[in-house]
Write a protein that holds these residues in place. Structure first.
Motif, short mmCIF file in Angstrom:
data_model
loop_
_atom_site.label_atom_id
_atom_site.label_comp_id
_atom_site.label_asym_id
_atom_site.label_seq_id
_atom_site.Cartn_x
_atom_site.Cartn_y
_atom_site.Cartn_z
N VAL A 1 0.84 -1.19 0.00
CA VAL A 1 0.00 0.00 0.00
C VAL A 1 0.88 1.25 0.00
O VAL A 1 2.02 1.22 0.47
CB VAL A 1 -0.95 0.03 1.21
N PRO A 2 0.36 2.35 -0.55
CA PRO A 2 1.14 3.60 -0.61
C PRO A 2 1.01 4.44 0.64
O PRO A 2 1.30 5.63 0.62
CB PRO A 2 0.51 4.32 -1.81
N THR A 3 0.56 3.84 1.73
CA THR A 3 0.37 4.56 2.98
C THR A 3 1.18 3.88 4.08
O THR A 3 1.85 2.87 3.84
CB THR A 3 -1.12 4.56 3.37
N SER A 4 1.10 4.42 5.28
CA SER A 4 1.81 3.82 6.42
C SER A 4 0.83 3.66 7.57
O SER A 4 0.79 4.49 8.47
CB SER A 4 3.01 4.68 6.84
N GLY B 1 8.65 9.62 2.04
CA GLY B 1 9.23 8.30 2.26
C GLY B 1 8.32 7.16 1.85
O GLY B 1 8.72 6.26 1.11
N LYS B 2 7.08 7.19 2.32
CA LYS B 2 6.17 6.08 2.02
C LYS B 2 5.82 6.02 0.54
O LYS B 2 5.68 4.92 -0.02
CB LYS B 2 4.92 6.16 2.88
N ARG B 3 5.70 7.17 -0.11
CA ARG B 3 5.38 7.16 -1.53
C ARG B 3 6.59 6.77 -2.37
O ARG B 3 6.45 6.16 -3.43
CB ARG B 3 4.83 8.53 -1.95
N LEU B 4 7.78 7.11 -1.89
CA LEU B 4 9.00 6.73 -2.59
C LEU B 4 9.16 5.22 -2.60
O LEU B 4 9.51 4.61 -3.62
CB LEU B 4 10.21 7.40 -1.92
N VAL B 5 8.91 4.58 -1.44
CA VAL B 5 8.97 3.12 -1.38
C VAL B 5 7.97 2.50 -2.35
O VAL B 5 8.29 1.56 -3.09
CB VAL B 5 8.67 2.62 0.06
N TYR B 6 6.77 3.05 -2.40
CA TYR B 6 5.73 2.52 -3.28
C TYR B 6 6.14 2.63 -4.75
O TYR B 6 5.94 1.71 -5.54
CB TYR B 6 4.42 3.29 -3.03
#
Length: 268
Positions: free
Chosen positions: A154-157, A250-255
């Protein structure tokens, strides 16, 4: 003769305060209904700690970014989870299912657990926190499981550390990140861009928290009152802005960076 998948399921550890025998009995019954048993790990009681002199707690950093301390219950919760990671490392436990003692399990949860064991999908941390609005933005399905469950990114945390699967390597890495703590354990789990852990979720979640019962962490953690003065208070808005910005990026970069790797899986 090779052991069956059921015979190689990871051990189940349930965090439970020594005096909460009713919760222990409830969890024993709930697990038995789905064909599982657990080892109960005595929770660290944060209210019995000398937090002012606790070496694992970075009060200065916490106040800088949040304007208030972690509560005793939050620190106790974090150290309880850390206790299991230390056990995994000390006993060389390859994988473990970690639960808090106030969760409900879907009737077919054991099937889901068996399917996760079968998948060749690489992972370090699988979180069972896919409830609420986590998936409103969209999610990436990576592997199908029985009963319409799937392993997703998921694109969230999302918040919550009440149920998750963890590998030994991930336990080692989390322990390095938990030498000095300034956020609760579920936030540490959420910061995959910082920990580098391959962090996935199950959708929909086959484990849900008991939202009706009283929390052992305590509701005082929701108190928004600031506890800072002087220069820390003056600089707090800038630190807070950076925290929110770095979280979002950060979370969107991982996604985004995992898109090509995930595209190799047929359900992506």
């Amino acid at each position: 003769m090779q052991p069956s998948i059921s015979e190689t399921l990871p051990p189940v550890f349930v965090i439970n305060r020594l005096n909460d025998d009713h919760r222990r009995a409830d969890m024993t019954e709930r697990l038995a209904k789905v064909g599982l048993s657990a080892t109960f790990i005595e929770a660290v009681d944060g209210y019995q700690l000398d937090i002012d002199n606790l070496p694992e707690y970075d009060r200065e950093k916490r106040r800088r970014y949040f304007g208030k301390d972690l509560k005793a219950g939050e620190i106790g919760c974090l150290l309880s989870h850390k206790k299991i990671y230390e056990k995994m490392v000390a006993e060389n436990i390859p994988r473990a299912l970690i639960l808090e003692d106030d969760v409900f399990l879907a009737d077919k949860f054991k099937d889901v657990l068996e399917d996760i064991q079968r998948t060749s999908l690489p992972w370090d941390l699988i979180r069972f926190v896919g409830h609420g609005k986590v998936f409103d933005i969209g999610f990436r399905r990576l592997a199908a499981l029985r009963h319409d469950y799937s392993i997703t990114r998921v694109p969230t945390s999302p918040s919550g550390a009440y149920a998750y699967l963890l590998t030994l390597g991930a336990a080692n890495r989390l322990l390095r990140f938990m030498q000095k703590n300034w956020v609760p354990v579920d936030i540490i789990h959420s910061r995959a861009w910082q920990t580098g852990l391959e962090t996935l979720l199950i959708h929909p979640s086959p484990i849900t928290p008991d939202l009706d019962g009283p929390s052992t962490i305590g509701d005082e953690r929701f108190d928004r009152a600031k506890q800072i003065t002087g220069l820390t208070k003056l600089l707090h808005p800038f630190y807070r802005f950076w925290y929110k910005l770095s979280n979002g990026v950060g979370k969107r970069l991982v996604y985004l960076l995992t898109w090509f790797r995930d595209s190799k899986y047929p359900l992506s």
